[in-house]
Design a protein around this motif. Structure first.
Motif, mmCIF file in Angstrom:
data_model
loop_
_atom_site.group_PDB
_atom_site.id
_atom_site.type_symbol
_atom_site.label_atom_id
_atom_site.label_comp_id
_atom_site.label_asym_id
_atom_site.label_seq_id
_atom_site.Cartn_x
_atom_site.Cartn_y
_atom_site.Cartn_z
ATOM 1 N N TRP A 152 -2.573 8.240 6.527
ATOM 2 C CA TRP A 152 -2.944 7.322 5.442
ATOM 3 C C TRP A 152 -4.134 6.449 5.852
ATOM 4 C CZ3 TRP A 152 2.865 5.720 4.636
ATOM 5 C CH2 TRP A 152 3.498 6.699 3.854
ATOM 6 N N ARG A 164 2.173 1.811 -3.498
ATOM 7 C CA ARG A 164 1.181 2.453 -4.375
ATOM 8 C C ARG A 164 1.046 3.944 -4.076
ATOM 9 N NH1 ARG A 164 -2.325 0.337 -7.576
ATOM 10 N NH2 ARG A 164 -3.967 1.738 -6.823
ATOM 11 N N ILE A 165 1.121 4.313 -2.810
ATOM 12 C CA ILE A 165 1.075 5.746 -2.454
ATOM 13 C C ILE A 165 2.230 6.481 -3.135
ATOM 14 C CG2 ILE A 165 1.449 7.354 -0.509
ATOM 15 C CD1 ILE A 165 -0.143 5.258 1.226
ATOM 16 N N LYS A 166 3.358 5.793 -3.287
ATOM 17 C CA LYS A 166 4.531 6.408 -3.922
ATOM 18 C C LYS A 166 4.490 6.289 -5.450
ATOM 19 C CE LYS A 166 6.150 7.642 -0.001
ATOM 20 N NZ LYS A 166 6.110 9.061 0.385
ATOM 21 N N SER A 202 -7.277 8.602 5.758
ATOM 22 C CA SER A 202 -7.747 8.923 4.403
ATOM 23 C C SER A 202 -8.207 7.672 3.641
ATOM 24 C CB SER A 202 -6.621 9.604 3.609
ATOM 25 O OG SER A 202 -5.630 8.638 3.278
ATOM 26 N N GLY A 203 -7.962 6.504 4.208
ATOM 27 C CA GLY A 203 -8.334 5.261 3.527
ATOM 28 C C GLY A 203 -7.272 4.756 2.567
ATOM 29 N N ALA A 204 -6.128 5.449 2.501
ATOM 30 C CA ALA A 204 -5.061 5.017 1.589
ATOM 31 C C ALA A 204 -4.390 3.734 2.087
ATOM 32 C CB ALA A 204 -4.014 6.127 1.438
ATOM 33 N N VAL A 205 -4.430 3.508 3.404
ATOM 34 C CA VAL A 205 -3.890 2.260 3.953
ATOM 35 C C VAL A 205 -4.985 1.582 4.772
ATOM 36 C CG1 VAL A 205 -2.259 1.253 5.608
ATOM 37 C CG2 VAL A 205 -1.452 2.978 3.981
ATOM 38 N N LYS A 206 -5.182 0.299 4.473
ATOM 39 C CA LYS A 206 -6.142 -0.517 5.229
ATOM 40 C C LYS A 206 -5.363 -1.634 5.936
ATOM 41 C CE LYS A 206 -10.204 0.517 2.535
ATOM 42 N NZ LYS A 206 -9.601 1.378 1.494
ATOM 43 N N GLN A 239 0.832 -1.217 0.000
ATOM 44 C CA GLN A 239 0.000 0.000 0.000
ATOM 45 C C GLN A 239 0.863 1.263 0.000
ATOM 46 O OE1 GLN A 239 -3.961 -0.612 2.283
ATOM 47 N NE2 GLN A 239 -2.536 -2.008 3.262
ATOM 48 N N GLU A 268 2.596 9.916 9.419
ATOM 49 C CA GLU A 268 2.189 9.615 8.037
ATOM 50 C C GLU A 268 1.210 8.442 7.991
ATOM 51 O OE1 GLU A 268 4.553 10.661 4.477
ATOM 52 O OE2 GLU A 268 6.197 9.884 5.715
#
Ligand SMILES: NC(=O)c1ccc[n+]([C@@H]2O[C@H](COP(=O)([O-])OP(=O)(O)OC[C@H]3O[C@@H](n4cnc5c(N)ncnc54)[C@H](OP(=O)(O)O)[C@@H]3O)[C@@H](O)[C@H]2O)c1
Length: 344
Positions: free
Chosen positions: A305, A175-177, A308-312, A172, A301
């Protein structure tokens, strides 16, 4: 409740290392002991453990082989990260009822010096996340991937044990990067979680008979970062796909933690060294502690994340201290489904 009431109404239960395992650990390697509650000295607190983290590194502590950390002695409490409630405090920074992160091991209660504890805010995040995505495993993924792996936009990052706390965070964050994340996991249920919930671009089941061919098809441009969690046949499939200047943070080798004796097969070292040279590969082992200075930045960070839902994340919570040995034995063979935690 007074301290004498705690002592009369509660019992101290702990799981100790009974014998060192040969290969796969067995229940007989552990022993459940009972006793009376310890009494805190000045500067100490008495903790009631609420959650115990089970992690692959504990297999190393059960062995007497030389490693980066001292082995657990026979008869000593098994080591482990814990979330606990302060029952009684003789430290000015803590009061009864505080929830803390501690390293108290496989037991129902423990004494700890105040300096060894960190207060947790249950309103900020579920306290179990301090053992997983917001704790040591999440930090391992963050520091190892960003410091050593350094994924760039459009690159391909591969990680195995991709449904676990380290691997799921690696993919995850990749993908953010802006990188493509390719996960490797054992079985259809784990693969579905990695793809559908963690949002990896592709996932391969390492139990598939054509696993190596499927991995090659999922990485048409080769592999730029391989975050090594398992070793074994996964490494064998990854190795030919590595691009020039690939980075390989070596985080763990769980496929060989229960191994005994010499490894099977031909000596791979000459081929490995030839490729390290001709492809300018960077292979760098690490233990997360060495990056500890990055921990505050990680916590900020990662919390953002998650918000914001960027990491589950996924947790696998087992009930009861007495279940810890069996759950730990299964963890080493993929029997967990997410971050493995024991609820006491
Ligand atoms: N260097 C450090 O500081 C540091 C810190 C924390 C963790 N680690 C390492 O990071 C790795 C992942 O840790 P974690 O806590 O996130 O564990 P985890 O994913 O919760 O559990 C380990 C997983 O490894 C996979 N596995 C076991 N045997 C395998 C095999 N033969 N081939 C392929 N996969 C196998 C299983 O997943 P599948 O069912 O999907 O195969 C199993 O669920 C471990 O190697 C651990 O030792 C290192």
């Amino acid at each position: 409740m007074s301290s004498s009431e705690h002592r009369s109404s509660s019992e101290h239960r702990r799981i100790v290392l009974a014998a060192r395992p040969e290969g796969r650990p067995a229940p007989a390697n552990f022993r459940l002991e009972q006793g009376s509650l310890p009494v805190p000295a000045e500067g100490e607190v008495l903790l009631k453990i609420l959650y115990l983290s089970l992690d692959p590194y504990m297999r190393g502590r059960m062995s007497a082989a030389k490693s980066y950390a001292a082995p657990t002695e026979i008869g000593a409490v098994m080591e482990g990260g814990t979330v606990a409630e302060v029952l009684e405090s003789r430290h000015p920074g803590f009061a009864a009822g505080d929830i803390v992160l501690s390293h108290s091991g496989w037991q129902s209660h423990a004494l700890a010096k105040g300096e060894q504890l960190r207060k947790l805010d249950p309103a900020a995040a579920p306290v179990t996340t301090a053992l997983g995505v917001l704790g040591m495993p999440g930090f391992t993924a963050y520091a190892g991937l960003l410091t050593i792996g350094q994924p760039k936009t459009g690159e391909t990052v591969v990680v195995a044990a991709a449904s676990g706390p380290v691997g799921s965070a690696v993919g995850q964050i990749a993908r953010i990067k802006g990188a493509r994340a390719v996960g490797i996991a054992g079985g259809p249920e784990k693969c579905a979680l990695v793809r559908d919930s963690f949002g990896f671009d592709a996932v391969i089941d390492h139990r598939a008979p054509d696993f190596a061919a499927q991995l090659a098809a999922a990485c048409p441009g080769g592999i730029d970062v391989y975050f090594e969690n398992v070793g074994g046949k996964v490494w064998d499939a990854v190795f030919p796909l590595l691009n020039s200047f690939a980075r390989i943070p070596v985080c763990g080798l769980v496929a060989q933690y229960n191994a005994t004796g010499d490894f099977e097969g031909p000596d791979r070292l000459p081929v490995l060294m030839r490729q390290v040279l001709s492809k300018s590969l960077l292979i760098r082992g690490f233990i997360q502690r060495e990056f500890i200075a990055q921990r505050p930045q990680f916590e900020r960070e990662m919390a953002a994340w998650i918000a914001s839902g960027a990491v589950k994340y996924k947790e696998d919570i087992v009930d009861g201290l007495e279940k810890a040995p069996e759950a730990f034995i299964r963890l080493l063979e993929g029997g967990n489904f997410g971050k493995l935690i024991v609820k006491l």
